[in-house]
Write an enzyme that holds these catalytic residues in place. Structure first.
Site, mmCIF file in Angstrom:
data_model
loop_
_atom_site.group_PDB
_atom_site.id
_atom_site.type_symbol
_atom_site.label_atom_id
_atom_site.label_comp_id
_atom_site.label_asym_id
_atom_site.label_seq_id
_atom_site.Cartn_x
_atom_site.Cartn_y
_atom_site.Cartn_z
ATOM 1 N N SER A 83 0.871 -1.189 0.000
ATOM 2 C CA SER A 83 0.000 0.000 0.000
ATOM 3 C C SER A 83 0.899 1.228 0.000
ATOM 4 O O SER A 83 2.047 1.154 0.452
ATOM 5 C CB SER A 83 -0.849 0.014 1.278
ATOM 6 O OG SER A 83 -1.419 1.302 1.473
ATOM 7 N N TYR A 94 -2.817 -0.578 10.492
ATOM 8 C CA TYR A 94 -2.696 -0.866 9.052
ATOM 9 C C TYR A 94 -1.366 -0.330 8.507
ATOM 10 O O TYR A 94 -0.614 -1.047 7.826
ATOM 11 C CB TYR A 94 -3.880 -0.228 8.318
ATOM 12 C CG TYR A 94 -3.930 -0.529 6.846
ATOM 13 C CD1 TYR A 94 -4.502 -1.702 6.373
ATOM 14 C CD2 TYR A 94 -3.407 0.373 5.913
ATOM 15 C CE1 TYR A 94 -4.560 -1.972 5.009
ATOM 16 C CE2 TYR A 94 -3.459 0.103 4.554
ATOM 17 C CZ TYR A 94 -4.033 -1.066 4.103
ATOM 18 O OH TYR A 94 -4.094 -1.330 2.763
#
Ligand code: BGC
Length: 286
Positions: free
Chosen positions: A171, A184
């Site tokens: 990501s 995250y």
């Protein structure tokens, strides 16, 4: 896809159709979290590019079956396998089943990932653990099984000049800090050095390890960020290219990164983010 763009009154991005290719012919790919979002698109693109595909999922088996059916429509073989990527035994069983079915494995796309967002002071240990377990431990467990198989088998020159390829779906938050999503971002930051360290360790065995780091891609994980015009306008402040990304774009990059066209790409992260990592706050000069 067109419904969304016409509903939002936005130009529809053009993602050129992927023709039937023989790029990955004779190879087998395992994609985790392949029943939805980016994983689904990657599984379909790898199938189009010639690979047999193992479609991993944890829930909604009917979606996994439909991905497998679509892969078969492109003339390749496919199987589905339910496994929690954070569970060592289940991961080992999945790789054993895949190798049993297809003889060996050539490509792993470690994609399964979740978000459990919370303000830091309210974040529960369960939320922390769930995200770390799927996003980081899951990537470790799957990559380890793949590396074991690649080392056992070595290079099969008839299908690829590499002994195996691993692509982690990371990501932009492997480098962009993300308030309210500390678990995250920490998992993706960890994934970045898992990828690089592993790439360094196994490169001499001709195993290629890389990552794709998507930015804002239109998937179920971030519906709230794109489903209303207000949310979309806010999101665009973070995207210099001024559009959201589509899962098929990630699929095409994964097919390319798994192929011998990119044999010299080792330990790299390919950012696919419309410029999100370019400090968009400075667009106007700072
Ligand atoms: C997250 C999405 C988010 C995107 C850009 C991804 O890794 O899963 O929820 O929209 O990063 O911030």
């Amino acid at each position: 896809m067109s419904d969304y763009y016409s509903h939002m009154n936005l130009p529809k991005p053009v993602v050129p159709a992927l023709p039937q290719l023989e790029l990955l012919k004779g190879q087998t790919a395992l994609v985790t979290g392949a029943n939805s979002g980016i994983g689904r698109a990657v599984a379909l693109a790898l199938g189009k590019a010639g690979a047999n595909v193992v479609v991993n999922y944890i829930s909604r088996s009917e979606d996994a079956e439909s991905v497998a059916a679509e892969v078969r429509d492109s003339g390749r073989r496919a199987m589905t396998f339910r496994a929690d990527v954070s569970d060592e035994e289940q991961v080992e069983a999945m790789f054993a089943a895949a190798i049993g079915e297809f003889g060996t494995l050539d490509i792993l796309v470690s994609n399964a990932g979740i978000e459990k967002n919370a303000p830091f002071h309210e974040m529960t240990a369960a939320q922390w653990d769930a995200v770390m377990n799927v996003n980081l431990r899951g990537a470790f467990l799957c990559a380890r099984q793949a590396v074991r198989e690649f080392l056992r088998r070595g290079v099969r020159r008839d299908v690829s000049v590499a002994a195996g390829k691993i692509i982690f779906i990371s990501s932009v938050h492997e480098v962009i800090p993300w308030a309210g999503h500390v678990n995250y971002a920490a998992s993706k930051g960890g994934l970045m050095l898992l990828m690089k360290s592993l790439a360094q360790e196994v490169a001499e065995k001709r195993i290629r390890v890389n990552a794709i780091a998507p930015g804002a891609i239109r998937t179920p994980i971030n519906t709230a960020a794109w489903e209303t015009p207000e949310a979309y306008a806010d999101l665009m402040k973070l995207v210099p290219y001024k559009r959201i990304g589509e899962v098929d774009e990630i699929g095409r990059a994964a097919a390319w990164l798994a192929s011998d066209f990119t044999d010299y790409i080792v330990g790299s992260t390919i950012y696919m983010d419309g410029g999100m990592t370019l400090y968009p706050g400075f667009e106007t000069g700072g």
